[in-house]
Scaffold this motif. Structure first.
Motif, mmCIF file in Angstrom:
data_model
loop_
_atom_site.group_PDB
_atom_site.id
_atom_site.type_symbol
_atom_site.label_atom_id
_atom_site.label_comp_id
_atom_site.label_asym_id
_atom_site.label_seq_id
_atom_site.Cartn_x
_atom_site.Cartn_y
_atom_site.Cartn_z
ATOM 1 N N ALA A 30 0.829 -1.210 0.000
ATOM 2 C CA ALA A 30 0.000 0.000 0.000
ATOM 3 C C ALA A 30 0.865 1.262 0.000
ATOM 4 C CB ALA A 30 -0.937 0.003 1.201
ATOM 5 N N VAL A 31 1.896 1.277 0.851
ATOM 6 C CA VAL A 31 2.771 2.460 0.918
ATOM 7 C C VAL A 31 3.553 2.601 -0.387
ATOM 8 C CG1 VAL A 31 4.843 3.407 2.010
ATOM 9 C CG2 VAL A 31 2.945 2.608 3.417
ATOM 10 N N ALA A 32 4.023 1.475 -0.932
ATOM 11 C CA ALA A 32 4.755 1.522 -2.203
ATOM 12 C C ALA A 32 3.877 2.108 -3.301
ATOM 13 C CB ALA A 32 5.221 0.123 -2.590
ATOM 14 N N ARG A 33 2.642 1.653 -3.351
ATOM 15 C CA ARG A 33 1.709 2.160 -4.345
ATOM 16 C C ARG A 33 1.453 3.648 -4.147
ATOM 17 N NH1 ARG A 33 -1.045 -1.548 -7.428
ATOM 18 N NH2 ARG A 33 -0.247 -3.532 -6.694
ATOM 19 N N MET A 34 1.277 4.049 -2.904
ATOM 20 C CA MET A 34 1.003 5.456 -2.605
ATOM 21 C C MET A 34 2.140 6.328 -3.149
ATOM 22 S SD MET A 34 0.595 7.275 1.099
ATOM 23 C CE MET A 34 2.355 7.303 1.389
ATOM 24 N N LEU A 35 3.373 5.909 -2.914
ATOM 25 C CA LEU A 35 4.528 6.687 -3.378
ATOM 26 C C LEU A 35 4.599 6.710 -4.899
ATOM 27 C CD1 LEU A 35 7.139 5.314 -0.819
ATOM 28 C CD2 LEU A 35 6.072 7.562 -0.773
ATOM 29 N N ALA A 36 4.187 5.602 -5.533
ATOM 30 C CA ALA A 36 4.271 5.520 -6.993
ATOM 31 C C ALA A 36 3.126 6.290 -7.669
ATOM 32 C CB ALA A 36 4.240 4.053 -7.442
ATOM 33 N N VAL A 111 -4.968 -2.704 -2.729
ATOM 34 C CA VAL A 111 -4.160 -3.871 -2.362
ATOM 35 C C VAL A 111 -5.058 -5.012 -1.883
ATOM 36 C CG1 VAL A 111 -2.429 -4.764 -0.752
ATOM 37 C CG2 VAL A 111 -2.096 -2.547 -1.822
ATOM 38 N N LEU A 112 -6.053 -4.670 -1.059
ATOM 39 C CA LEU A 112 -6.968 -5.708 -0.566
ATOM 40 C C LEU A 112 -7.724 -6.347 -1.725
ATOM 41 C CD1 LEU A 112 -8.401 -3.988 2.643
ATOM 42 C CD2 LEU A 112 -6.631 -5.737 2.491
ATOM 43 N N SER A 113 -8.078 -5.503 -2.714
ATOM 44 C CA SER A 113 -8.787 -6.006 -3.883
ATOM 45 C C SER A 113 -7.928 -7.006 -4.664
ATOM 46 C CB SER A 113 -9.189 -4.839 -4.783
ATOM 47 O OG SER A 113 -9.812 -5.312 -5.945
ATOM 48 N N ILE A 114 -6.624 -6.722 -4.723
ATOM 49 C CA ILE A 114 -5.714 -7.605 -5.447
ATOM 50 C C ILE A 114 -5.487 -8.901 -4.669
ATOM 51 C CG2 ILE A 114 -3.309 -7.884 -6.179
ATOM 52 C CD1 ILE A 114 -3.282 -4.927 -6.866
ATOM 53 N N MET A 115 -5.284 -8.759 -3.356
ATOM 54 C CA MET A 115 -4.891 -9.933 -2.573
ATOM 55 C C MET A 115 -6.077 -10.818 -2.186
ATOM 56 S SD MET A 115 -1.875 -8.353 -0.173
ATOM 57 C CE MET A 115 -1.557 -9.890 0.650
ATOM 58 N N PHE A 116 -7.266 -10.240 -2.101
ATOM 59 C CA PHE A 116 -8.441 -10.999 -1.693
ATOM 60 C C PHE A 116 -9.594 -10.750 -2.649
ATOM 61 C CE2 PHE A 116 -6.374 -12.012 2.239
ATOM 62 C CZ PHE A 116 -5.621 -10.886 2.557
ATOM 63 N N PRO A 117 -9.411 -11.118 -3.928
ATOM 64 C CA PRO A 117 -10.427 -10.756 -4.932
ATOM 65 C C PRO A 117 -11.811 -11.328 -4.624
ATOM 66 C CG PRO A 117 -8.814 -12.318 -5.843
ATOM 67 C CD PRO A 117 -8.298 -11.894 -4.528
ATOM 68 N N ASN A 118 -11.859 -12.486 -3.986
ATOM 69 C CA ASN A 118 -13.179 -13.072 -3.730
ATOM 70 C C ASN A 118 -13.808 -12.547 -2.444
ATOM 71 O OD1 ASN A 118 -13.079 -14.793 -6.037
ATOM 72 N ND2 ASN A 118 -11.638 -16.088 -4.920
ATOM 73 N N LEU B 151 -16.525 6.853 -9.448
ATOM 74 C CA LEU B 151 -16.589 5.707 -10.355
ATOM 75 C C LEU B 151 -15.177 5.279 -10.752
ATOM 76 C CD1 LEU B 151 -18.242 3.687 -11.930
ATOM 77 C CD2 LEU B 151 -18.444 5.339 -13.773
ATOM 78 N N SER B 152 -14.283 6.246 -10.979
ATOM 79 C CA SER B 152 -12.891 5.910 -11.320
ATOM 80 C C SER B 152 -12.253 5.058 -10.244
ATOM 81 C CB SER B 152 -12.032 7.170 -11.449
ATOM 82 O OG SER B 152 -12.487 7.972 -12.464
ATOM 83 N N ASP B 153 -12.481 5.438 -8.994
ATOM 84 C CA ASP B 153 -11.892 4.676 -7.890
ATOM 85 C C ASP B 153 -12.413 3.248 -7.886
ATOM 86 O OD1 ASP B 153 -11.585 7.348 -5.381
ATOM 87 O OD2 ASP B 153 -10.358 6.774 -7.106
ATOM 88 N N CYS B 154 -13.714 3.087 -8.130
ATOM 89 C CA CYS B 154 -14.288 1.734 -8.151
ATOM 90 C C CYS B 154 -13.757 0.945 -9.329
ATOM 91 C CB CYS B 154 -15.811 1.807 -8.207
ATOM 92 S SG CYS B 154 -16.520 2.352 -6.648
ATOM 93 N N LEU B 155 -13.597 1.619 -10.467
ATOM 94 C CA LEU B 155 -13.060 0.946 -11.652
ATOM 95 C C LEU B 155 -11.634 0.468 -11.374
ATOM 96 C CD1 LEU B 155 -13.473 0.081 -14.559
ATOM 97 C CD2 LEU B 155 -12.755 2.351 -15.296
ATOM 98 N N THR B 156 -10.862 1.316 -10.689
ATOM 99 C CA THR B 156 -9.489 0.943 -10.343
ATOM 100 C C THR B 156 -9.476 -0.313 -9.473
ATOM 101 O OG1 THR B 156 -8.817 3.264 -10.428
ATOM 102 C CG2 THR B 156 -7.345 1.763 -9.275
ATOM 103 N N VAL B 157 -10.365 -0.347 -8.484
ATOM 104 C CA VAL B 157 -10.427 -1.506 -7.580
ATOM 105 C C VAL B 157 -10.782 -2.780 -8.347
ATOM 106 C CG1 VAL B 157 -11.840 -2.516 -5.746
ATOM 107 C CG2 VAL B 157 -10.883 -0.245 -5.458
#
Lengths: 144, 191
Positions: A30-36, A111-118, B151-157
């Motif tokens: 999350a922090v890495a993403r924030m910086l990027a 990050v949560l969306s990526i790691m826990f998609p279901n 909506l952009s934020d949700c699309l990103t997720v």
């Protein structure tokens, strides 16, 4: 902002139970993403030797931040009181513009969306978004 | 849940670029709105790196429109329920399950996502590409431009969940920059 309902708190606690063990990975990502994604956040870390998202400083900071979030989950019934010390730290010492809490919250959710998609269903998403907003509010409590 | 009738949304006289409430003048002919200070708007083009271009093209070439579009719009309606104000005629939006299963939501989500195709094909002139859609959203649909960001934020997720580990920080940065440019273009013709 709205208060957390019992349903919200349950959803957060349930989801957090699934997260258990992976806090460090989540925090560092999350922090890495924030910086990027939001380079303006790097202004708070000018004292680091290495500002790249994968630097040891960034990783360490991700772990620190995540410990705070995990702590907030345990204090979900009284965030204002529970996060008082952290609020004072952010208000008087760190002086982080509260707009950045929203930025980091968004990165955490990605990050949560990526790691826990279901598990990161829309219902879990709204509960966690509300929770992180409440944490941000509690952190900003002592600002003025 | 009480269903409120849709009220016409009047855009405020808030200057979108500097946030202050002023009377805006539209420069005649040029089609460019003036900023609050009266200076002509800087019309520098958005600069895209090769990585950003390639990333955007790649993401959309692999995009499952009928999955991502509906999921993104449904998520937006669930996570930010006030966005439901624009969909009074969509039928059952009473709870998350109803929203996720609503065929009108699904169809509209796909439509919106395909709307981004134009930007992908015209990355060097997104501003002009969306001029008409911007007028539509402001004059006819009366959508508060803040909703575009939601909506952009949700699309990103949703895209993040689809791409998993491939959705690195750099990819996310490129994707969010692209969406921010689209959002800005959509908000441009509001007055």
């Amino acid at each position: 902002m709205t208060t957390l309902t019992a349903k919200d708190k349950d959803a957060v606690r349930t989801f957090w139970a699934k997260v258990s063990g992976k806090e460090e990975d989540i925090g560092t990502d999350a922090v890495a993403r924030m910086l990027a994604v939001y380079p303006q956040t790097k202004t708070y870390f000018a004292h680091w030797k290495d500002l790249s998202p994968s630097s040891p400083s960034a990783r360490k900071h991700g772990v620190t931040v995540m410990k705070g979030v995990a702590d907030a989950v345990s204090k979900i019934d009284d965030l204002k009181g529970g996060l008082l010390t952290l609020s004072e730290l952010h208000a008087f010492t760190l002086r982080v513009d509260p707009a950045n809490f929203k930025i980091l919250s968004h990165c955490l959710l990605v990050v949560l969306s990526i790691m826990f998609p279901n598990d990161f269903t829309p219902e879990a998403h709204v509960a966690l978004d509300k929770f992180l907003a409440a944490v941000a509010l509690a952190l900003a409590e002592k600002y003025r | 849940m009480t269903q409120y009738t849709l009220q016409a949304h009047r855009p405020s006289n808030r200057c979108l670029w500097e946030g202050r409430r002023v009377a805006l003048k539209v420069a005649s002919g040029a089609g460019d709105l003036q900023t609050c200070t009266g200076k002509p708007r800087d019309s520098k083009m958005v600069e895209w790196t090769d990585f950003e271009r390639a990333t955007i093209v790649d993401i959309f070439s692999k995009m499952q429109y009928e999955v991502v579009g509906p999921a993104a719009l449904a998520r937006c309606l669930i996570v930010y329920p006030w966005t439901q104000r624009y969909f009074g005629n969509f039928g059952n939006l009473y709870n998350a399950a109803a929203i996720s299963g609503n065929p009108m939501v699904a169809k509209h989500g796909t439509t919106i996502l395909h709307g981004l195709d134009r930007a992908v094909k015209n990355m060097d002139n997104i501003k002009a590409t969306y001029a008409e859609l911007s007028v539509l959203h402001s004059e006819k649909l009366h959508v508060d431009p803040d909703n575009f960001k939601l909506l952009s934020d949700c699309l990103t997720v949703v895209v993040a969940a689809q791409l998993g580990k491939d959705f690195t920080g750099e990819v996310q940065a490129a994707f969010q920059k692209f969406l921010a440019v689209v959002v800005s273009a959509l908000g441009r013709q509001y007055h």
